[in-house]
Design an enzyme around this catalytic site. Structure first.
Site, PDB file in Angstrom:
ATOM      1  N   ASN A 197      42.887  43.051  33.336  1.00  0.00           N
ATOM      2  CA  ASN A 197      43.115  43.835  34.545  1.00  0.00           C
ATOM      3  C   ASN A 197      44.475  44.521  34.548  1.00  0.00           C
ATOM      4  O   ASN A 197      44.662  45.508  35.268  1.00  0.00           O
ATOM      5  CB  ASN A 197      42.968  42.952  35.785  1.00  0.00           C
ATOM      6  CG  ASN A 197      41.532  42.539  36.031  1.00  0.00           C
ATOM      7  OD1 ASN A 197      40.600  43.246  35.653  1.00  0.00           O
ATOM      8  ND2 ASN A 197      41.328  41.378  36.643  1.00  0.00           N
ATOM      9  N   ASP A 241      36.991  36.724  40.835  1.00  0.00           N
ATOM     10  CA  ASP A 241      36.598  36.763  39.427  1.00  0.00           C
ATOM     11  C   ASP A 241      36.406  35.378  38.829  1.00  0.00           C
ATOM     12  O   ASP A 241      35.903  35.252  37.704  1.00  0.00           O
ATOM     13  CB  ASP A 241      37.640  37.523  38.607  1.00  0.00           C
ATOM     14  CG  ASP A 241      37.490  39.032  38.726  1.00  0.00           C
ATOM     15  OD1 ASP A 241      36.508  39.481  39.347  1.00  0.00           O
ATOM     16  OD2 ASP A 241      38.354  39.767  38.206  1.00  0.00           O
TER      17      ASP A 241
END
Length: 460
Positions: free
Chosen positions: A56, A338
């Protein structure tokens, strides 16, 4: 018959990419719909594993190099397909990318000559929308196709567009292309109606070279937001407050190149932590920032696991029965969405009834259908899942519906008795580097297999 075989093989290799194998050798491998993981489960994971750079963070930092108009050297880059696609996009718009080694790239953006990014590459990844903010910040214009990536429900771009418009850009969406243009970007105060990592990143990218002060209120606070801010500051930007809900950006006229190392991946680390507990193992996870993992560590301890923190590593050890616990996903520093699918696998074999509440992403429970195929007892009602623990899971053919659902299926397969076959593993390759090699080092029986011929024979 021969035409059918050729079509299947073309489908298998049409997205061929350069990858590095476990020995660091450059190899070409297709992103293949007919590739799968085969796992013989029931083995406790033991040993040490090193965590790669954060997915990310890198998918935000690579587009940010566009702002430098100079050469940037990025280190600790994970060898994942999202990086491969982003590099291909950078090359397509004119950047020169030099591979230094397996995890290091030099990116020269002095030759960037286009502000248009078509659908053929953006459809593969959600983070392609960061190119809008980066190109807008560089050239005051961007034309980028709508992003792809995991199907996690409706994830609108209204907060991104709102931020760009507050900075003085005109934004429209035509034929699935986001068009942004500004005569000049001017700093402004932007209040985020909802906490959005993507919108926070995009506004930061657009604002670093805007004239004056930009204030982002109700900003996301995730570790990769801080990493992006540190990278931008290394290039000469003036970004303050990252990691809090108010980020202040004083625009600068020019950014220079730099050398920067990506932070460790918080979610990859959490995945191996949960896998260690679910398989009743004992694993030392190295190259981590323990503070980024506090919410995960707390829940694992609540489930009865022993979690020991060191300076840059963390150990998870099974010491007795797994106990129920309740999970509520929240923006950082809360429990990350997540990690919800992976944690739910562990709860599916813990004693008692656990309640999971999903407050961040839509459509995050798609993995439940696959998990119940393996014997889990999970009932979903809207954003709440009720998990009744069972003694064990049983291997079965399953598929990865998205990146984190795929990680959950990996853990389930490692935990289950018998053989598990996971299809659609291109989703897993988007975010986990050398997953077969890393789990194998820990004692897992897992292999990657191609099976186009079997599928052709079955179809014929």
């Amino acid at each position: 018959l021969h035409k059918a075989i050729r079509r299947q093989r073309q489908m298998c290799i049409r997205d061929s990419l350069w990858w590095y194998n476990s020995k660091g050798l450059k190899v070409k491998r297709g992103v293949c719909r007919l590739e799968k993981f085969v796992i013989h489960g029931g083995r406790p994971l033991r040993g040490e594993v090193s965590i790669s750079g954060a997915k990310n963070a890198v998918v935000a930092i690579l587009p940010a190099t566009i702002l430098a108009d100079d050469v940037c050297r990025i280190e600790n880059i994970p060898n994942i397909s999202d990086v491969t696609y982003m590099v291909r996009i950078l090359k397509q718009i004119g950047a020169r990318v030099r591979v230094i080694n397996k995890h290091t790239l030099e990116i020269d953006t002095t030759t960037v000559n286009s502000f248009t990014v078509p659908d053929e590459l953006t459809k593969h990844m959600r983070a392609s929308y960061y190119l809008i903010g980066a190109l807008l910040g560089r050239d005051n214009q961007a034309r980028v196709s709508m992003p792809g990536g995991c199907d996690l429900g409706i994830r609108p771009m209204d907060q991104h567009i709102k931020g760009f418009e507050f900075l003085g850009a005109d934004v429209s969406i035509e034929n699935a292309m986001v068009n942004a243009h500004a005569e000049k970007l001017i700093g402004s105060s932007v209040y985020m109606d909802v906490v959005s990592v993507g919108a926070t990143v995009n506004i930061m990218l657009a604002a670093v070279k805007a004239r004056g002060l930009t204030v982002i209120e109700n900003a996301a606070k995730e570790p990769h937001i801080v990493d992006l801010a540190n990278f931008l500051n290394s290039m000469g930007a003036d970004v303050r407050g990252a990691g809090t809900d108010v980020i202040k950006i004083h625009g600068v006229e020019k950014l220079h190149g730099c050398t920067y190392s990506i932070i460790p991946d918080q979610i990859e680390a959490g995945t191996y932590m949960v896998a260690a507990g679910a398989t009743k193992g004992d694993v030392l996870i190295k190259n981590v920032i323990p503070k980024h993992l506090e919410s995960i560590s707390a829940k694992l301890e609540e489930c009865g696991l022993e979690v020991t923190e060191y300076d840059d590593s963390i150990r998870v050890r099974y010491v007795g029965k797994l106990s129920k616990c309740n999970i509520k996903t929240l923006p950082h520093p809360g429990f990350p969405t997540d990690m919800q699918p992976q944690m739910s696998v562990l709860l599916s074999i813990a004693e008692g009834t656990s309640i999971v509440s999903e407050n961040v992403s839509d459509n995050r429970y798609r993995y439940v259908a696959q998990l119940t195929r393996m014997g889990a007892n999970v009932q979903v009602d809207g954003k709440v899942a009720v998990i009744e623990g069972v003694p064990e899971l049983t291997g079965a053919p399953v598929k990865a519906d998205d990146l984190r659902a795929g990680a959950a299926m990996l853990i389930a397969g490692l935990t289950a008795q018998g053989t598990t076959e996971i299809e659609n593993i291109q989703h897993i390759d988007r975010g986990y580097e050398e997953v077969v090699e890393k789990f194998s080092v820990l004692g897992a029986d897992i292999v990657r297999r191609n099976y186009p011929d079997a599928a052709i024979e079955k179809a014929v």
